[in-house]
Design a protein around this motif. Structure first.
Motif, short mmCIF file in Angstrom:
data_model
loop_
_atom_site.label_atom_id
_atom_site.label_comp_id
_atom_site.label_asym_id
_atom_site.label_seq_id
_atom_site.Cartn_x
_atom_site.Cartn_y
_atom_site.Cartn_z
N ARG A 55 -41.06 47.42 -20.89
CA ARG A 55 -39.87 47.85 -20.15
C ARG A 55 -39.91 47.31 -18.73
NH1 ARG A 55 -39.23 54.10 -22.14
NH2 ARG A 55 -38.84 53.60 -24.33
N LEU A 56 -39.02 46.36 -18.45
CA LEU A 56 -38.94 45.76 -17.12
C LEU A 56 -37.72 46.31 -16.39
CD1 LEU A 56 -39.83 42.08 -18.05
CD2 LEU A 56 -41.35 43.84 -17.13
N ALA A 57 -37.56 45.93 -15.14
CA ALA A 57 -36.49 46.47 -14.31
C ALA A 57 -35.10 46.17 -14.87
CB ALA A 57 -36.61 45.91 -12.88
N LEU A 68 -41.81 32.69 -24.96
CA LEU A 68 -43.23 32.38 -24.86
C LEU A 68 -43.84 32.11 -26.23
CD1 LEU A 68 -44.18 35.02 -22.14
CD2 LEU A 68 -44.12 32.53 -21.84
N LYS A 69 -43.46 32.88 -27.21
CA LYS A 69 -43.94 32.68 -28.59
C LYS A 69 -43.58 31.27 -29.06
CE LYS A 69 -43.11 34.52 -33.22
NZ LYS A 69 -42.34 35.53 -33.97
N ASP A 70 -42.34 30.86 -28.80
CA ASP A 70 -41.89 29.52 -29.19
C ASP A 70 -42.68 28.42 -28.47
OD1 ASP A 70 -40.00 30.68 -30.85
OD2 ASP A 70 -38.32 30.34 -29.47
N MET A 71 -43.19 28.73 -27.28
CA MET A 71 -43.98 27.78 -26.50
C MET A 71 -45.45 27.78 -26.92
SD MET A 71 -42.36 28.63 -22.72
CE MET A 71 -43.56 27.65 -21.80
N GLY A 72 -45.85 28.69 -27.81
CA GLY A 72 -47.25 28.77 -28.24
C GLY A 72 -48.14 29.54 -27.29
N VAL A 73 -47.55 30.38 -26.44
CA VAL A 73 -48.30 31.16 -25.46
C VAL A 73 -48.87 32.41 -26.13
CG1 VAL A 73 -48.08 32.49 -23.31
CG2 VAL A 73 -46.88 30.31 -23.56
N GLY A 74 -50.13 32.72 -25.87
CA GLY A 74 -50.75 33.94 -26.38
C GLY A 74 -50.22 35.15 -25.65
N LEU A 75 -49.82 36.17 -26.39
CA LEU A 75 -49.16 37.34 -25.80
C LEU A 75 -50.02 38.60 -25.89
CD1 LEU A 75 -45.65 36.92 -27.48
CD2 LEU A 75 -46.41 36.03 -25.27
N VAL A 76 -50.05 39.34 -24.79
CA VAL A 76 -50.61 40.68 -24.76
C VAL A 76 -49.49 41.61 -24.31
CG1 VAL A 76 -52.26 42.27 -23.71
CG2 VAL A 76 -52.94 39.91 -24.14
N PHE A 77 -49.10 42.53 -25.18
CA PHE A 77 -48.15 43.56 -24.79
C PHE A 77 -48.93 44.67 -24.13
CE2 PHE A 77 -45.81 41.32 -28.09
CZ PHE A 77 -44.58 41.17 -27.48
N HIS A 78 -48.52 45.05 -22.93
CA HIS A 78 -49.20 46.03 -22.09
C HIS A 78 -48.18 47.13 -21.81
CE1 HIS A 78 -50.73 47.15 -17.91
NE2 HIS A 78 -51.68 47.52 -18.73
N SER A 79 -48.24 48.21 -22.58
CA SER A 79 -47.15 49.19 -22.52
C SER A 79 -47.66 50.61 -22.65
CB SER A 79 -46.16 48.91 -23.66
OG SER A 79 -45.14 49.87 -23.67
N GLY A 80 -46.92 51.50 -22.06
CA GLY A 80 -47.18 52.92 -22.25
C GLY A 80 -46.14 53.56 -23.14
N HIS A 81 -45.19 52.74 -23.61
CA HIS A 81 -44.05 53.27 -24.37
C HIS A 81 -44.08 52.92 -25.86
CE1 HIS A 81 -42.27 54.30 -20.55
NE2 HIS A 81 -42.51 53.08 -20.14
N CYS A 97 -52.31 46.34 -25.63
CA CYS A 97 -53.14 47.22 -24.80
C CYS A 97 -52.26 48.35 -24.27
CB CYS A 97 -53.74 46.45 -23.63
SG CYS A 97 -54.93 45.18 -24.10
N MET A 98 -52.62 49.55 -24.62
CA MET A 98 -51.88 50.72 -24.17
C MET A 98 -52.19 50.99 -22.70
SD MET A 98 -49.88 52.87 -25.64
CE MET A 98 -49.21 54.50 -25.54
N LYS A 99 -51.16 51.30 -21.91
CA LYS A 99 -51.35 51.69 -20.51
C LYS A 99 -51.82 53.13 -20.45
CE LYS A 99 -47.84 49.01 -18.06
NZ LYS A 99 -46.61 49.13 -17.29
N PRO A 100 -52.67 53.45 -19.52
CA PRO A 100 -53.41 52.55 -18.64
C PRO A 100 -54.55 51.90 -19.40
CG PRO A 100 -54.08 54.80 -18.20
CD PRO A 100 -52.99 54.86 -19.26
N VAL A 101 -54.79 50.64 -19.11
CA VAL A 101 -55.82 49.88 -19.82
C VAL A 101 -57.00 49.63 -18.87
CG1 VAL A 101 -54.83 47.63 -19.23
CG2 VAL A 101 -56.26 47.85 -21.26
N ALA A 102 -58.19 49.72 -19.44
CA ALA A 102 -59.38 49.36 -18.67
C ALA A 102 -59.40 47.85 -18.49
CB ALA A 102 -60.65 49.83 -19.40
N PRO A 103 -59.78 47.37 -17.31
CA PRO A 103 -59.81 45.92 -17.09
C PRO A 103 -60.58 45.15 -18.16
CG PRO A 103 -60.10 47.05 -15.00
CD PRO A 103 -60.13 48.11 -16.09
#
Length: 125
Positions: A55-57, A68-81, A97-103
């Motif tokens: 969820r962005l602004a 990004l997927k079409d570009m072949g970029v590796g994705l990490v979804f970082h969400s609390g929702h 990775c569920m928020k809050p995530v450990a580094p």
């Protein structure tokens, strides 16, 4: 060194992510609080990996994730929702990775994606 794009609308969280990713040896090439900003910039940035808050602004990040997927970029979804199963159907190779995530947890997810990207460029999404 893998180039990482961050999409996160909470400035403090985005800065935290940038600091610990840079400390881990990643090159952070952009942090965007909106999907419109990310969409207009990603073509010229050529990221290897991305950390995406759902969820962005200005709405959900999925148009950015698709590009990004079409570009072949590796994705990490970082969400609390959302949960992993909410995105695994459309993005089976993505990390979650569920928020809050450990580094260390996020860094491990990015390292797994980076290794898979290096082994098979253009095959992730």
């Amino acid at each position: 060194m893998a180039k990482v794009l961050i999409c996160e609308d909470e400035a403090v969280v985005a800065l935290d992510l940038q600091i610990f990713l840079e400390d881990a040896g990643f090159e952070v090439i952009g942090s965007f609080p909106t999907r419109s900003g990310a969409l207009s910039a990603i073509g010229s940035m050529n990221p290897d990996l991305a950390v995406l808050d759902v969820r962005l602004a200005d709405g959900e990040v999925f148009p950015v994730a698709e590009r990004l997927k079409d570009m072949g970029v590796g994705l990490v979804f970082h969400s609390g929702h959302l949960k992993r199963h909410d995105v695994s159907g459309e993005y089976p190779d993505a990390e979650f990775c569920m928020k809050p995530v450990a580094p260390d947890t996020l860094i491990a997810a990015l390292n797994r994606l980076d290794a898979r990207t290096a082994a098979a460029p253009g095959a992730l999404g």
